[in-house]
Motif scaffolding. Structure first.
Motif, PDB file in Angstrom:
ATOM      1  N   ASP A   1       0.822  -1.225   0.000  1.00 42.17           N
ATOM      2  CA  ASP A   1       0.000   0.000   0.000  1.00 42.17           C
ATOM      3  C   ASP A   1       0.850   1.267   0.000  1.00 42.17           C
ATOM      4  O   ASP A   1       0.447   2.302   0.535  1.00 42.17           O
ATOM      5  CB  ASP A   1      -0.941   0.021   1.216  1.00 42.17           C
ATOM      6  N   ARG A   2       2.027   1.178  -0.601  1.00 43.20           N
ATOM      7  CA  ARG A   2       2.889   2.342  -0.719  1.00 43.20           C
ATOM      8  C   ARG A   2       2.741   2.951  -2.115  1.00 43.20           C
ATOM      9  O   ARG A   2       2.159   2.343  -3.017  1.00 43.20           O
ATOM     10  CB  ARG A   2       4.345   1.959  -0.470  1.00 43.20           C
ATOM     11  N   THR A   3       3.288   4.131  -2.281  1.00 45.46           N
ATOM     12  CA  THR A   3       3.281   4.822  -3.565  1.00 45.46           C
ATOM     13  C   THR A   3       4.673   5.383  -3.817  1.00 45.46           C
ATOM     14  O   THR A   3       5.270   5.993  -2.917  1.00 45.46           O
ATOM     15  CB  THR A   3       2.253   5.967  -3.567  1.00 45.46           C
ATOM     16  N   THR A   4       5.211   5.166  -5.008  1.00 43.85           N
ATOM     17  CA  THR A   4       6.519   5.730  -5.317  1.00 43.85           C
ATOM     18  C   THR A   4       6.436   7.252  -5.249  1.00 43.85           C
ATOM     19  O   THR A   4       5.409   7.842  -5.586  1.00 43.85           O
ATOM     20  CB  THR A   4       6.994   5.301  -6.714  1.00 43.85           C
ATOM     21  N   VAL A   5       7.516   7.883  -4.799  1.00 43.44           N
ATOM     22  CA  VAL A   5       7.447   9.319  -4.544  1.00 43.44           C
ATOM     23  C   VAL A   5       7.992  10.133  -5.710  1.00 43.44           C
ATOM     24  O   VAL A   5       8.918   9.712  -6.415  1.00 43.44           O
ATOM     25  CB  VAL A   5       8.190   9.709  -3.241  1.00 43.44           C
ATOM     26  N   ARG A   6       7.439  11.274  -5.895  1.00 44.68           N
ATOM     27  CA  ARG A   6       7.889  12.198  -6.930  1.00 44.68           C
ATOM     28  C   ARG A   6       9.286  12.713  -6.586  1.00 44.68           C
ATOM     29  O   ARG A   6       9.588  13.010  -5.435  1.00 44.68           O
ATOM     30  CB  ARG A   6       6.907  13.367  -7.025  1.00 44.68           C
ATOM     31  N   GLY A   7      10.118  12.787  -7.592  1.00 42.31           N
ATOM     32  CA  GLY A   7      11.456  13.328  -7.406  1.00 42.31           C
ATOM     33  C   GLY A   7      12.511  12.297  -7.067  1.00 42.31           C
ATOM     34  O   GLY A   7      13.694  12.620  -7.040  1.00 42.31           O
ATOM     35  N   ALA A   8      12.096  11.062  -6.811  1.00 45.30           N
ATOM     36  CA  ALA A   8      13.069  10.032  -6.437  1.00 45.30           C
ATOM     37  C   ALA A   8      13.767   9.442  -7.654  1.00 45.30           C
ATOM     38  O   ALA A   8      14.991   9.289  -7.668  1.00 45.30           O
ATOM     39  CB  ALA A   8      12.383   8.927  -5.640  1.00 45.30           C
ATOM     40  N   LEU A   9      12.987   9.088  -8.686  1.00 46.71           N
ATOM     41  CA  LEU A   9      13.540   8.443  -9.868  1.00 46.71           C
ATOM     42  C   LEU A   9      12.854   8.996 -11.110  1.00 46.71           C
ATOM     43  O   LEU A   9      11.619   9.025 -11.190  1.00 46.71           O
ATOM     44  CB  LEU A   9      13.343   6.929  -9.804  1.00 46.71           C
ATOM     45  N   VAL A  10      13.656   9.442 -12.055  1.00 48.67           N
ATOM     46  CA  VAL A  10      13.159   9.980 -13.321  1.00 48.67           C
ATOM     47  C   VAL A  10      13.787   9.177 -14.451  1.00 48.67           C
ATOM     48  O   VAL A  10      14.951   8.784 -14.373  1.00 48.67           O
ATOM     49  CB  VAL A  10      13.521  11.472 -13.465  1.00 48.67           C
ATOM     50  N   ARG A  11      13.024   8.930 -15.510  1.00 45.41           N
ATOM     51  CA  ARG A  11      13.551   8.282 -16.705  1.00 45.41           C
ATOM     52  C   ARG A  11      13.572   9.319 -17.821  1.00 45.41           C
ATOM     53  O   ARG A  11      12.688  10.170 -17.913  1.00 45.41           O
ATOM     54  CB  ARG A  11      12.712   7.078 -17.113  1.00 45.41           C
ATOM     55  N   ALA A  12      14.598   9.247 -18.676  1.00 44.25           N
ATOM     56  CA  ALA A  12      14.757  10.293 -19.688  1.00 44.25           C
ATOM     57  C   ALA A  12      15.464   9.774 -20.924  1.00 44.25           C
ATOM     58  O   ALA A  12      16.078   8.703 -20.918  1.00 44.25           O
ATOM     59  CB  ALA A  12      15.532  11.475 -19.108  1.00 44.25           C
ATOM     60  N   ASP A  13      15.377  10.574 -21.982  1.00 41.93           N
ATOM     61  CA  ASP A  13      16.213  10.348 -23.151  1.00 41.93           C
ATOM     62  C   ASP A  13      17.529  11.094 -22.936  1.00 41.93           C
ATOM     63  O   ASP A  13      17.790  11.601 -21.846  1.00 41.93           O
ATOM     64  CB  ASP A  13      15.481  10.794 -24.420  1.00 41.93           C
ATOM     65  N   SER A  14      18.352  11.175 -23.958  1.00 37.42           N
ATOM     66  CA  SER A  14      19.686  11.760 -23.817  1.00 37.42           C
ATOM     67  C   SER A  14      19.639  13.159 -23.217  1.00 37.42           C
ATOM     68  O   SER A  14      18.828  14.006 -23.630  1.00 37.42           O
ATOM     69  CB  SER A  14      20.365  11.818 -25.184  1.00 37.42           C
ATOM     70  N   LEU A  15      20.532  13.407 -22.279  1.00 36.68           N
ATOM     71  CA  LEU A  15      20.649  14.732 -21.676  1.00 36.68           C
ATOM     72  C   LEU A  15      21.652  15.612 -22.427  1.00 36.68           C
ATOM     73  O   LEU A  15      21.850  16.772 -22.052  1.00 36.68           O
ATOM     74  CB  LEU A  15      21.084  14.613 -20.204  1.00 36.68           C
ATOM     75  N   ASP A  16      22.262  15.083 -23.476  1.00 39.13           N
ATOM     76  CA  ASP A  16      23.316  15.818 -24.174  1.00 39.13           C
ATOM     77  C   ASP A  16      22.829  17.133 -24.776  1.00 39.13           C
ATOM     78  O   ASP A  16      23.615  18.074 -24.946  1.00 39.13           O
ATOM     79  CB  ASP A  16      23.916  14.964 -25.291  1.00 39.13           C
ATOM     80  N   ARG A  17      21.541  17.191 -25.125  1.00 38.48           N
ATOM     81  CA  ARG A  17      21.016  18.387 -25.792  1.00 38.48           C
ATOM     82  C   ARG A  17      20.408  19.394 -24.819  1.00 38.48           C
ATOM     83  O   ARG A  17      19.852  20.408 -25.251  1.00 38.48           O
ATOM     84  CB  ARG A  17      19.958  17.988 -26.829  1.00 38.48           C
ATOM     85  N   LEU A  18      20.485  19.133 -23.534  1.00 40.04           N
ATOM     86  CA  LEU A  18      19.878  20.049 -22.564  1.00 40.04           C
ATOM     87  C   LEU A  18      20.461  21.447 -22.685  1.00 40.04           C
ATOM     88  O   LEU A  18      21.672  21.638 -22.771  1.00 40.04           O
ATOM     89  CB  LEU A  18      20.094  19.541 -21.138  1.00 40.04           C
ATOM     90  N   THR A  19      19.583  22.424 -22.682  1.00 38.49           N
ATOM     91  CA  THR A  19      20.001  23.818 -22.650  1.00 38.49           C
ATOM     92  C   THR A  19      20.300  24.214 -21.209  1.00 38.49           C
ATOM     93  O   THR A  19      20.098  23.420 -20.272  1.00 38.49           O
ATOM     94  CB  THR A  19      18.891  24.709 -23.200  1.00 38.49           C
ATOM     95  N   ALA A  20      20.738  25.433 -21.015  1.00 33.06           N
ATOM     96  CA  ALA A  20      20.953  25.924 -19.656  1.00 33.06           C
ATOM     97  C   ALA A  20      19.648  25.868 -18.871  1.00 33.06           C
ATOM     98  O   ALA A  20      19.629  25.486 -17.695  1.00 33.06           O
ATOM     99  CB  ALA A  20      21.502  27.348 -19.698  1.00 33.06           C
TER     100      ALA A  20
END
Length: 241
Positions: A28-47
């Protein structure tokens, strides 16, 4: 199909970013926001994109790509560390593409990783467990396949249902098409759909079948991950501390 409110993140330069918080889990738990994020490549991130990463509380990046795939752009902000877990290198590039390249782009690869390359999930889980306090983002290139497998393992460890894991996996399809259009890259949607169709099972069914035969804690211990590390990785999905 859209992600539940608050889970789809807008990081300028990325196209496929989701917070894995808010999912029902075991006990009866819920995963918390901000703990784990999934993403595509971060190479193109702007400032602005990196500022959004930091503002989301991310303090560790786990990059699942091979060294040859790295094309870093802007420097990561101070306070955000990097851990590399080169999934394809761990799986032996030549063997992987020779034996399982025909199902690449689908969750049919998940069972292959689990059966033949236990060092891959072991390394992913160990990296997440060892991360310092703060959120963790796990990414590859498109944020669909290697990242999808990492998400499958970590969410299974937390006791998230196969249905919720599959629903999250499917969200990457439209995002991948959007990225391909924006970046002028090939859209492999139809090719992937054909591979999936030839298997006789939908992606949702494949994930359900793989999930049903997967006892993540026992599997990871057999793969050489200490009990304490397994527990620490599980706990990371329920706290950002």
């Amino acid at each position: 199909m859209a992600a539940p409110a608050g889970r789809e993140l807008r990081w300028d330069g990325c196209f496929n970013v989701r917070d894995l918080g808010g999912l029902p889990a075991a006990g009866d738990r819920t995963t918390v926001r901000g703990a784990l994020v999934r993403a595509d490549s971060l190479d193109r991130l702007t400032a602005a994109g990196w500022a959004a990463v930091a503002d989301h509380g991310i303090r560790t990046v786990v990059d699942l790509r091979n060294a040859a795939d790295h094309a870093p752009g802007r420097r990561r902000p101070d306070g955000i560390g990097l851990v590399r877990v080169p999934v394809d290198e761990l799986a032996g590039n030549d063997r992987w593409w020779r034996e399982w390249g025909h199902v690449e782009g689908t969750p049919l690869t998940f069972a292959a990783y689990l059966e033949h390359f236990p060092e891959v999930p072991a390394a992913i889980v160990s990296a997440v467990a060892a991360a310092p306090p703060g959120g963790v983002v796990v990414h590859c290139a498109a944020g669909r396949d290697r990242t999808g497998f990492a998400s499958f393992v970590l969410l299974s460890l937390a006791g998230v249902s196969a249905a919720d894991i599959a629903a999250d996996y499917l969200l990457s399809g439209p995002n991948h098409r959007r990225a391909a259009a924006a970046l002028g890259l090939a859209d492999h949607t139809l090719e992937i759909a054909e591979i999936q169709a030839r298997s006789g099972r939908t992606a949702t069914r494949v994930i359900a079948d793989t999930h049903a035969g997967f006892d993540p804690a026992a599997y990871l211990v057999r793969a050489g991950v200490p009990d304490a590390t397994v527990a620490a990785a599980r706990d990371r999905l329920f706290t950002t501390g």
